[in-house]
Design an enzyme around this catalytic site. Sequence first.
Site, PDB file in Angstrom:
ATOM      1  N   ASP A 507     -46.799   9.645 -33.569  1.00 35.43           N
ATOM      2  CA  ASP A 507     -46.182   9.601 -32.251  1.00 35.43           C
ATOM      3  C   ASP A 507     -44.849   8.866 -32.394  1.00 35.43           C
ATOM      4  O   ASP A 507     -44.682   8.043 -33.292  1.00 35.43           O
ATOM      5  CB  ASP A 507     -47.110   8.851 -31.291  1.00 35.43           C
ATOM      6  CG  ASP A 507     -46.454   8.592 -29.954  1.00 35.43           C
ATOM      7  OD1 ASP A 507     -45.981   9.554 -29.340  1.00 35.43           O
ATOM      8  OD2 ASP A 507     -46.412   7.412 -29.547  1.00 35.43           O
ATOM      9  N   ASP A 706     -50.159   5.090 -30.098  1.00 35.99           N
ATOM     10  CA  ASP A 706     -50.425   3.811 -29.448  1.00 35.99           C
ATOM     11  C   ASP A 706     -50.673   3.924 -27.955  1.00 35.99           C
ATOM     12  O   ASP A 706     -51.126   2.967 -27.340  1.00 35.99           O
ATOM     13  CB  ASP A 706     -49.251   2.864 -29.681  1.00 35.99           C
ATOM     14  CG  ASP A 706     -48.064   3.204 -28.792  1.00 35.99           C
ATOM     15  OD1 ASP A 706     -47.759   4.398 -28.667  1.00 35.99           O
ATOM     16  OD2 ASP A 706     -47.455   2.277 -28.228  1.00 35.99           O
TER      17      ASP A 706
END
Length: 820
Positions: A507, A706
């Site tokens: 990500d 996250d």
Amino acid sequence: MSGKQSANTEVRLSLSGLNCASCVGRAEKALRETAGVQSASVNLASESAIVTLAEGGDLNGPLNALKKAGYPARTRTLRLDLFGMNCASCVGRVEKSLQKQHGVINASVNLASEQASVEFIQGAITSQQLIAAVRGAGYDAKTHDSSTKEADNHKEQEQQDLKRSFWLAALLTLPVFIIEMGSHFIPPMHHWLMANLGQTASWTLQFVLTTAVLAGPGRRFYRIGFPALFKGAPDMNSLVALGTSAAWLFSIVALFLPQVLPAGTQHVYFEAAAVIVTLILLGRYLEARAKGRTGDAIKRLMGMQAKTARVRRDGKTQDISLDEVVENDQVVVKPGERIAVDGKVTDGNSWVDESMLTGEPIPIEKKPGDDVVGGTVNKNGLLTITASKVGADSVLAQIIRMVEQAQGARLPVQALVDKVTAVFVPVVILMALLTFAVWLWFGPVPALTFAVVNAVAVLIIACPCAMGLATPVSIMVGTGRAAEQGVLFRKGEALQTLRNASVIALDKTGTLTKGKPEMTDYQVTGGINENELLAMVAAVEDNSEHPIAQAIVKAAKARQLQLPEVTEFNAHAGMGVQASTQGHRLEIGADRYLQKLGYDLAEFKHTAAQLSDQGKTPLYVALDGKTVAIITVADTLREGSVDAVKAFHKLGLKVAMVTGDNRRTAEAIADTLGIDEVMAEVMPDGKVAAVKTLRQQYGDITFVGDGINDAPALAEANVGIAVGTGTDIAIESADVVLMRDDLRGVVNAFAISRATLRNIRQNLFWAFAYNTALIPVAAGILYPWYGILLSPMLAAAAMALSSIFVLTNALRLKGFKSQY
């Protein structure tokens, strides 16, 4: 899950999801339509179901039916401390006994930690029934107490017991060994013994001392081994019991009834039986000491917990036990003390050593409003903390729980060990009998003596202790060392699946970048007041927790702008937001969002292209139906992101970036980092599809993220890794958690995964190769050509040595050095 029922059985299940009478009807219908269910009744008040299974009915059916209907049966997981296990076959027996219990869904036994993890249907079986099942298999158990003191007492007691048993056995065995072996190798000693003691007296003394060894310190082998043998499930204790009993019984016959033995075979092997027991007790003692060291990581983590807390209540400050602290208590921490609880600083300034969590030795400044974690050390100032998480909810308690769960994991490679050990001991007994028969029929004179000695050697050399320890000790040490390096394996299986990865997907925001972007550019069309528009935009964005939104709010507050009231706020995930303020309608978002709404972005096309090439994220603002401004936000790369991507390439991994950002910005960052593939403008619900696409293209995939919107992708990947600064939802969806917000921790996770799997392979090779090579030697295969036979005493020493080697090899992982 326990198997089919032998008679009609009534089962009570606690259900979740029951809210109304229609829920009851649906649950009952699902159960009654399930094959094997004779009747079913669901009670809304007690949230339970009474299910009657027909003879031969399987509990799996109703459980699956309830789950599919949306009312799954509640389950519990219980950990048991086990006593008396020594080998891989012991593990199999305990697991089998637990798994066949009515209501047990799954049971996993770990030889290294001597614990069992049992998942069962709530209300279907009690902990005492599970303990009874373990005892029925020939072992003992009690519910697990996670306190360090209790665990240490158990390990220490076991070590001291084995130590006493070994020294008593050694004291009794030494005269037997000296008398018998001294007579063989020192002719003058043989003559002296025969002249002063005589053969009968010498053998009688050996008989008395050896019997004392077998009946005293060695009793543990017979107490467990023979019942297991008679139940048709022999284990390592059975092999020792059979081998030493055969040597002892043959010697008794030679001593007291020599006339029943063929001429030339009247010889005693008391020393073999006594020395075997003594050496195996020594091996067990050394194993217990080594196994105690495998749990050092847990002990160190538990040692970081403060024992007391200084709490201010009703204007008075008092020291109380940590168990008595409750949420919202005001906890005072002096310089040099460990912070007792998780919470928020309400008064004071200090520097806190958080190396327990991050591995970073540099203290972090803490001031009012900052979060602190229990177990970290307050360095210099006086802090007052409002407790937010206490007891089992604290970060340290969760870390300990994660490590314990990982250490008790069963890797896929363990399946091979299970298959082998399931048949290993019975096959060894058959091989011992075959060895006895071959030597008795074809062996040289005295054939009976050769037959007994070689059969005993086969039984002793083949004890599968090393097989049972090969995998779990490496997992325990490896996951413990990983935790000390800031890498938590929430699921131990990730140790194996991680090293199989072919591609790693990252990500962008909060993972590759710091996730704390700043507004860098702001351009409006003519006639629009910059500050008035920015105040309205910031007011709308203040309703969003997205880092980009907060960057705009921060910029507006830096200009000391007053944010107006906002109404009709509506967020479109991954696209943008819309709201009304001061009588105006605003839409704010990415280019695809405003284009979807039909707005023309041509005026800002050139500016957007230039800014995107610089790695900045452009957002557009539409006011009352017209595009009036472009805002760019830049997010700086995390320290270590470049190094991490280079390291991934060295590991042979393809590196992909998955982001909701626009393609031009994403590719600019990818070029900086050297990323192989970019998947940009991906909606939150599209990350799962991106993971599937990458898996189809490259193979097993590891996803690192996250945020909340990363949780589905983390769960979908073969291995999901969450950075520790991420959200609780992301962490709960991950297989591995990084306690540091440095992407290089992922490299360390790969490194320790590979080191642990390499260690396991070494252990398994030693355990299997050792048995494969030495069983034929013990059977006497080398005798016809080289005259070599393996003494039962040497077989016992070699068997103990193999377990010690495996444990010592696993403990080498304690010296694992992180690459970053």
